[in-house]
Design an enzyme around this catalytic site. Structure first.
Site, mmCIF file in Angstrom:
data_model
loop_
_atom_site.group_PDB
_atom_site.id
_atom_site.type_symbol
_atom_site.label_atom_id
_atom_site.label_comp_id
_atom_site.label_asym_id
_atom_site.label_seq_id
_atom_site.Cartn_x
_atom_site.Cartn_y
_atom_site.Cartn_z
ATOM 1 N N VAL A 1 29.658 31.691 51.462
ATOM 2 C CA VAL A 1 30.406 31.910 50.244
ATOM 3 C C VAL A 1 30.119 30.597 49.394
ATOM 4 O O VAL A 1 29.972 30.532 48.413
ATOM 5 C CB VAL A 1 31.960 31.902 50.611
ATOM 6 C CG1 VAL A 1 33.004 31.632 49.367
ATOM 7 C CG2 VAL A 1 32.291 33.270 51.218
ATOM 8 N N ASP B 1 28.772 19.404 53.360
ATOM 9 C CA ASP B 1 29.034 20.222 54.608
ATOM 10 C C ASP B 1 29.208 19.049 55.798
ATOM 11 O O ASP B 1 28.468 17.887 55.791
ATOM 12 C CB ASP B 1 27.966 21.094 55.169
ATOM 13 C CG ASP B 1 28.482 22.320 56.104
ATOM 14 O OD1 ASP B 1 28.752 23.286 55.534
ATOM 15 O OD2 ASP B 1 28.712 21.745 57.187
ATOM 16 N N LEU C 1 31.954 38.608 47.038
ATOM 17 C CA LEU C 1 30.568 38.808 47.425
ATOM 18 C C LEU C 1 30.249 39.727 48.537
ATOM 19 O O LEU C 1 30.885 39.352 49.509
ATOM 20 C CB LEU C 1 29.848 37.319 47.575
ATOM 21 C CG LEU C 1 30.153 36.280 46.575
ATOM 22 C CD1 LEU C 1 29.534 34.979 46.921
ATOM 23 C CD2 LEU C 1 29.647 36.576 45.516
ATOM 24 N N ASN D 1 39.709 44.317 50.754
ATOM 25 C CA ASN D 1 38.819 44.378 51.897
ATOM 26 C C ASN D 1 39.706 45.440 52.649
ATOM 27 O O ASN D 1 38.931 46.318 53.360
ATOM 28 C CB ASN D 1 38.721 43.216 52.565
ATOM 29 C CG ASN D 1 37.614 42.279 52.103
ATOM 30 O OD1 ASN D 1 37.028 42.753 51.304
ATOM 31 N ND2 ASN D 1 37.397 41.253 52.741
ATOM 32 N N LEU E 1 31.630 55.322 51.172
ATOM 33 C CA LEU E 1 31.630 56.522 52.107
ATOM 34 C C LEU E 1 30.391 57.054 52.715
ATOM 35 O O LEU E 1 30.085 58.098 53.120
ATOM 36 C CB LEU E 1 31.889 57.777 50.965
ATOM 37 C CG LEU E 1 33.293 57.731 50.381
ATOM 38 C CD1 LEU E 1 33.307 58.890 49.425
ATOM 39 C CD2 LEU E 1 34.332 57.959 51.351
ATOM 40 N N CYS F 1 34.091 39.475 57.456
ATOM 41 C CA CYS F 1 35.221 39.791 56.702
ATOM 42 C C CYS F 1 36.078 40.893 57.084
ATOM 43 O O CYS F 1 37.196 40.632 57.463
ATOM 44 C CB CYS F 1 34.599 39.977 55.339
ATOM 45 S SG CYS F 1 33.523 38.618 54.778
ATOM 46 N N LYS G 1 38.224 40.702 60.551
ATOM 47 C CA LYS G 1 39.098 39.765 60.742
ATOM 48 C C LYS G 1 40.211 39.575 59.408
ATOM 49 O O LYS G 1 41.387 39.452 59.561
ATOM 50 C CB LYS G 1 38.288 38.201 60.203
ATOM 51 C CG LYS G 1 38.908 37.120 59.625
ATOM 52 C CD LYS G 1 37.873 35.858 59.458
ATOM 53 C CE LYS G 1 37.235 35.958 58.206
ATOM 54 N NZ LYS G 1 38.071 35.419 57.150
ATOM 55 N N ARG H 1 27.690 38.556 62.988
ATOM 56 C CA ARG H 1 29.193 38.506 63.440
ATOM 57 C C ARG H 1 29.885 39.963 63.290
ATOM 58 O O ARG H 1 29.638 40.441 62.508
ATOM 59 C CB ARG H 1 30.062 37.477 62.503
ATOM 60 C CG ARG H 1 29.406 36.155 62.584
ATOM 61 C CD ARG H 1 29.942 35.218 61.629
ATOM 62 N NE ARG H 1 29.442 35.225 60.440
ATOM 63 C CZ ARG H 1 29.780 34.648 59.353
ATOM 64 N NH1 ARG H 1 30.861 33.570 59.412
ATOM 65 N NH2 ARG H 1 29.271 34.832 58.433
#
Ligand code: UGA
Length: 427
Positions: free
Chosen positions: A11, A30, A148, A206, A248, A258, A261, A326
Site C-alpha cells: 500500500v 520504513d 488497490l 472487502n 464471480l 486482505c 484478515k 499470504r
C-alpha cells in the site's frame, strides 16, 4: 506538496510512488533499513506490474526513500500511515504498528495532518485523535482507505472508481482535495464522509466481495452435484447489472493479506458489540472448508490416498500477477497434501522465493516443463497466463499420470486430448 509515507509495503510503496508521479514530493520511510537500502539501489521489494518503472521515473526527482524519520517528516504537509495491521490472535486487527508509528512521528511532527491508509476497524481514527490529544501536538486525522488490488495496484490508484476520505473538519477536507486534485481533475470521484464511515466502507467492501466469491464457490459445488456448468452460470447471473459480472470466478477459495484478515476483524468487531454479522461469519467458515474440499478433490483421483504419489503444483501465489503468498489457498492445500504423504514439485512465475519460507518441504522447479515432469497429476492453483497458455499436449510423454486438476478453471478441455481433465463446478 510534500507528503511522507510511513511503511513501504504494497500500500505505502504503490500509493507513495504514484502520488510522486502525479506531481507531489514524496518521502517514503520504513523502519527496516534493508528495505530502504534495496529501494535506494533500485531493487523493488515486491512484484507489482509497472511499479519499478514508476519508481525509476521519479526517484531522486520527487520520490525518495529513507530510514531517517526526522528527515522524512521535515516540512511534510501530510503523513500517511501505511503500516501493517495484521490479524491478532483473537481475530481483531492488531493496531500496534499504527500506534508505534504515531508514537515515533509525534516526537518530531507537531503540526499537520495524519492520514490513516492502513486498514483499521471503525472508530480507529476517533481513538487516534483522542490518543494524540495526550501529546503536545496539533494534528488532523483523516481516514483514507485504499482499494488497490495486488497485480492491478497502479491502475487502481491512477484510475480509482472512488477515493474515500473520512474527515472531521474543513482543513482536513481541503488537504485531501489538494492531494487528490490531479485525479479529481481527471473526473475521478471523491467521497467525503466522516472517519468512521470511511473506515466502515473499506471493511464492508472487502466483506461484500469476499461473500460474492464465497457464494460462487459454494454454488459451484452444487453445480457439480446437479450437473450444471458454473462458468455459464457465472456469466448468466453476472449479466444482471444488479449482480454484476465481477468477482464471480470460481476458485480454490479467497486468500491474500486482505480478505481473510478484514472479514475476520469485522466479524470480531460485530461480535464484540453483541450484534454478530451472520453472513460474514459464515463466509469465513465456508472459505476455510474450501481447502479441505479441494484436497478431497485431489485425493479422489487416487482413490482416497496420495501417500507416496508425486504431484505437480502450478501456482503458489494467492492469485495471479503477484508474488504474495499470504493466506494463499495454494499454500494451504499443498501443506495438507504434504501431511497426507504426497511429494510435490512446484512452480510459480513470481512467488517461489516467498513460498519457500512458508513451505520449505516441496521441490521448487525452474519451469512448468520441469515441474510437471515425471509427476502423476498436475494441479493448477493460481490463474497465471503462463499456465493457461502452456502446451500440455506437447509435453504429454514427460508426464507420468495424465491427469490435470484445474482449480482455477483456466484451461480449455477440448485442447487436452491426452489428459483426464478435472475442473470446478462442471460435471
Ligand atoms: C482486495 C480488494 O479487491 C481491494 O479492493 C482491496 O484494496 C484489497 O483487498 C485490500 O484490502 O488491500 P486483493 O487482496 O489484492 O484486493 O485481491 P482480489 O483481487 O480482491 O482477490 C482476493 C481473493 O479472492 C484472491 O484469492 C482471488 O483469487 C479471489 N477471487 C477474486 C476469486 O477467487 N474469484 C474472483 O472472482 C475474484
Amino acid at each position: 506538496m510534500k507528503l511522507c509515507f510511513i511503511g513501504t509495503g504494497y500500500v505505502g510503496l504503490v500509493s507513495g510512488t504514484v502520488l510522486s508521479d502525479l506531481g507531489h514530493e514524496v518521502v517514503c520511510y520504513d523502519k527496516d533499513p534493508c528495505k530502504i537500502e534495496s529501494l535506494n539501489k533500485g531493487i523493488c521489494p515486491i512484484y507489482e506490474p509497472g511499479l519499478e518503472e514508476i519508481i525509476k521515473r521519479n526517484y531522486n526527482i520527487r520520490l525518495s526513500f529513507t530510514n531517517d524519520l526526522k528527515k522524512a517528516l521535515e516540512n511534510a504537509k501530510a503523513v500517511f500511515i501505511a503500516v501493517n495491521t495484521p490479524e491478532a490472535e483473537d481475530g481483531n486487527a492488531d493496531l500496534s504498528f499504527v500506534y508505534q508509528a504515531l508514537d515515533n512521528i509525534t516526537q518530531v511532527y507537531k503540526e499537520g495532518t495524519i492520514i490513516i491508509k492502513s486498514t483499521v476497524p471503525p472508530k480507529t481514527c476517533s481513538k487516534v485523535k483522542e490518543y494524540l490529544s495526550k501529546f503536545n501536538v496539533n494534528l488532523n486525522v483523516i481516514s483514507n482507505p485504499e482499494f488497490l488490488k495486488e497485480g492491478h495496484a497502479i491502475k487502481d490508484f491512477i484510475a480509482p472508481e472512488r477515493i474515500v476520505i473520512g474527515a472531521e473538519n474543513e482543513d482536513s477536507k481541503n488537504i485531501a482535495n489538494e492531494i487528490y486534485k490531479p485525479l479529481i481533475n481527471r473526473g475521478h470521484k471523491i467521497l467525503l464522509t466522516d472517519t468512521t464511515t470511511a473506515e466502515m466502507i473499506k471493511y464492508a467492501s472487502n466483506s461484500f466481495l469476499a461473500i460474492k466469491v464465497g457464494f460462487i464457490n459454494e454454488i459451484s459445488n452444487l453445480c457439480e452435484i446437479v450437473g450444471a456448468n458454473v462458468e455459464d452460470l457465472s456469466y448468466g447471473i453476472g449479466l444482471d447489472s444488479r449482480i454484476g459480472e465481477k468477482f464471480l470466478k470460481v476458485g480454490p477459495g479467497f486468500g491474500g493479506s486482505c480478505f481473510p484478515k478484514d472479514i475476520m476483524a469485522l466479524s470480531y468487531l460485530a461480535e464484540n458489540y453483541g450484534d454478530p454479522l451472520l453472513l460474514v461469519k459464515t463466509v469465513i467458515q465456508s472459505n476455510n472448508a474450501r481447502i479441505e474440499r479441494m484436497v478431497q478433490k485431489i485425493l479422489n483421483v487416487f482413490g482416497g490416498s496420495i501417500k507416496g504419489r508425486t504431484l505437480s503444483a502450478l501456482g503458489l501465489a494467492y492469485k495471479a500477477k503477484t508474488d504474495d503468498v499470504r493466506s494463499s489457498p495454494a499454500i494451504a492445500i499443498l501443506k495438507r497434501l504434504k501431511e497426507l504423504g504426497a511429494s510435490i514439485k512446484a512452480f510459480d512465475p513470481k512467488a517461489m522465493q516467498k513460498a519457500e519460507s512458508v513451505l520449505p518441504e516441496v521441490k521448487y522447479c525452474h519451469s512448468i516443463e520441469d515441474a510437471i515432469k515425471d509427476t502423476e497429476c498436475i494441479v493448477i492453483l493460481t490463474e497465471w497466463e503462463e499456465f493457461k497458455n502452456f502446451d500440455y499436449e506437447y509435453y504429454k510423454d514427460t508426464v507420468k499420470g495424465k491427469v490435470i486438476i484445474d482449480l482455477r478453471n483456466i484451461l480449455n478441455k477440448n485442447s487436452l486430448n491426452s489428459y483426464k481433465y478435472i475442473s470446478l463446478g462442471r460435471s
